[in-house]
Design an enzyme around this catalytic site. Structure first.
Site, PDB file in Angstrom:
ATOM      1  N   ARG A   1       0.742  -1.226  -0.123  1.00 47.64           N
ATOM      2  CA  ARG A   1       0.218  -0.020   0.146  1.00 47.64           C
ATOM      3  C   ARG A   1       0.983   1.206  -0.047  1.00 47.64           C
ATOM      4  O   ARG A   1       0.570   2.423  -0.681  1.00 47.64           O
ATOM      5  CB  ARG A   1      -0.869   0.177   1.083  1.00 47.64           C
ATOM      6  CG  ARG A   1      -1.952   1.267   1.372  1.00 47.64           C
ATOM      7  CD  ARG A   1      -2.576   1.653  -0.114  1.00 47.64           C
ATOM      8  NE  ARG A   1      -3.169   0.768  -0.659  1.00 47.64           N
ATOM      9  CZ  ARG A   1      -3.407   0.864  -1.810  1.00 47.64           C
ATOM     10  NH1 ARG A   1      -2.959   1.997  -2.678  1.00 47.64           N
ATOM     11  NH2 ARG A   1      -4.105  -0.186  -2.801  1.00 47.64           N
TER      12      ARG A   1
ATOM     13  N   LYS B   1       2.253  24.744  -3.981  1.00 51.72           N
ATOM     14  CA  LYS B   1       1.115  24.136  -3.381  1.00 51.72           C
ATOM     15  C   LYS B   1       1.229  22.344  -3.497  1.00 51.72           C
ATOM     16  O   LYS B   1       0.692  21.782  -4.170  1.00 51.72           O
ATOM     17  CB  LYS B   1      -0.051  24.617  -4.342  1.00 51.72           C
ATOM     18  CG  LYS B   1      -0.406  26.131  -4.166  1.00 51.72           C
ATOM     19  CD  LYS B   1      -1.493  26.474  -5.062  1.00 51.72           C
ATOM     20  CE  LYS B   1      -1.641  28.180  -5.096  1.00 51.72           C
ATOM     21  NZ  LYS B   1      -2.553  28.748  -5.802  1.00 51.72           N
TER      22      LYS B   1
ATOM     23  N   LYS C   1       4.489  39.064  -3.593  1.00 59.02           N
ATOM     24  CA  LYS C   1       2.945  38.968  -3.966  1.00 59.02           C
ATOM     25  C   LYS C   1       1.944  40.114  -3.719  1.00 59.02           C
ATOM     26  O   LYS C   1       2.659  40.937  -3.106  1.00 59.02           O
ATOM     27  CB  LYS C   1       2.508  37.588  -3.502  1.00 59.02           C
ATOM     28  CG  LYS C   1       3.263  36.349  -4.166  1.00 59.02           C
ATOM     29  CD  LYS C   1       2.672  35.109  -3.739  1.00 59.02           C
ATOM     30  CE  LYS C   1       1.519  34.488  -4.129  1.00 59.02           C
ATOM     31  NZ  LYS C   1       1.376  34.431  -5.643  1.00 59.02           N
TER      32      LYS C   1
ATOM     33  N   GLU D   1       4.337  39.979  -8.649  1.00 55.42           N
ATOM     34  CA  GLU D   1       3.059  39.502  -9.127  1.00 55.42           C
ATOM     35  C   GLU D   1       2.540  40.893  -9.482  1.00 55.42           C
ATOM     36  O   GLU D   1       2.413  41.603  -8.542  1.00 55.42           O
ATOM     37  CB  GLU D   1       2.412  38.863  -8.144  1.00 55.42           C
ATOM     38  CG  GLU D   1       0.938  38.414  -8.315  1.00 55.42           C
ATOM     39  CD  GLU D   1       0.197  37.686  -7.239  1.00 55.42           C
ATOM     40  OE1 GLU D   1       0.368  36.540  -7.166  1.00 55.42           O
ATOM     41  OE2 GLU D   1      -0.417  38.446  -6.392  1.00 55.42           O
TER      42      GLU D   1
ATOM     43  N   ASP E   1      -1.031  37.873 -13.357  1.00 55.06           N
ATOM     44  CA  ASP E   1      -2.083  36.861 -12.508  1.00 55.06           C
ATOM     45  C   ASP E   1      -3.380  37.248 -12.891  1.00 55.06           C
ATOM     46  O   ASP E   1      -3.945  38.147 -12.831  1.00 55.06           O
ATOM     47  CB  ASP E   1      -1.958  37.248 -10.677  1.00 55.06           C
ATOM     48  CG  ASP E   1      -3.050  36.463 -10.050  1.00 55.06           C
ATOM     49  OD1 ASP E   1      -2.648  34.980 -10.424  1.00 55.06           O
ATOM     50  OD2 ASP E   1      -3.547  36.849  -9.165  1.00 55.06           O
TER      51      ASP E   1
END
Length: 280
Positions: A102, A137, A169, A199, A220
């Site tokens: 597994r 992410k 950002k 950004e 963006d």
């Protein structure tokens, strides 16, 4: 075939996964049902078409449990497979193979799913030269493996961590008081090998950024027409990266805008697994 990641990076991840599964008493089902020296010969195979990643990771899982298991690698990371294609052949103690089954499948299926999704995005962006890249992410603890899986699918990697590069950002800009201030502070603090990306949400912000100068701009949530205009404004003075609302239906038009990179967060946070199985 991709270069394999160093064992010193991979083994702790596999060990943690095995320890999570083995708990405090080990595989009590297998120990109760399967005789200690019972042999087993089996095959890890694809149950649907896709792109492979994590195959050496799966093999290492079995080796960590029992170095005597004999493993033949039939396919490698980056290979395309059809349903039914064999990937690994294993023979050895049944207890060891069943105990690792597994964990090995969880890792290889997850990573192959990422590679498969990346390959689909790369294909959808053709014939334009824009490269598909991942983001931060990622699943905590699996970043190195997941970014390797993106490469197996034909994509490229964004930064691996907060210390790789400066990426300014929207929240950084808000706290700093503006794009130009944020960039100037970053330039004052950055070492000579550290790149700076900012950004931007609008073309006006982009023009401000280009006045100060940066290594890359993250465009963006812009539509393809706005992206094309942004590429014209940058005019080769910085790497252009498109981000936001990217999927198999939109990536072609985004790539056609002329951007250098297209970042896709869901490749590592939401890609479905590639179904792999272990059959006696």
């Amino acid at each position: 075939m991709l270069d394999t990641l160093p064992a010193i990076l991979v083994e702790p991840i596999i060990r943690a996964a095995l320890l999570e599964d083995l708990g405090r008493a080990g595989d009590i089902t297998t120990m109760a049902v399967v005789p200690a020296e019972a042999p087993m010969r089996c095959r890890l195979a694809a149950r649907q078409p896709g792109r492979l990643a994590g195959i050496e990771v799966a093999a290492q899982t079995f080796r960590l449990l029992d170095p005597s298991i004999r493993i033949e690698t039939l396919r490698s990371d980056g290979d395309a497979v059809a349903a039914g294609d064999a990937v690994l052949e294993l023979s050895g103690r049944a207890r060891s193979i069943l105990t690792g089954e597994r964990t090995a499948l969880n890792l290889a299926s997850r990573l192959s799913g990422i590679a498969t999704a990346t390959a689909a995005m790369v294909e959808a962006a053709r014939p334009h030269p824009a490269r598909i890249t991942c983001t931060r992410k990622t699943t905590p603890g699996l970043r190195a493996l997941e970014k390797q899986a993106v490469r197996a699918g034909g994509g490229v990697n964004h930064r691996f961590g907060l210390d790789d590069a400066i990426l300014i950002k929207d929240n950084h800009i808000a706290i700093a008081g503006g794009i130009m201030t944020a960039i100037e502070r970053a330039k004052a603090a950055a070492g000579h090998l550290v790149k700076i990306e900012v950004e931007v949400d609008t073309l006006d912000q982009l023009r401000e950024a280009m006045q100060v100068g940066v290594d890359a701009v993250l465009l963006d949530n812009m539509d393809p027409a706005t992206l094309a205009e942004a590429v014209r404004i940058v005019a080769g003075r910085a790497v252009t990266e498109a981000s936001g609302r990217v999927n198999a239906q939109t990536v072609g038009a985004i790539a056609a805008s002329g951007v250098d990179l297209i970042s896709v967060g869901w490749l590592t946070h939401s890609a479905p697994i590639l179904d792999l199985g272990l059959d006696v």
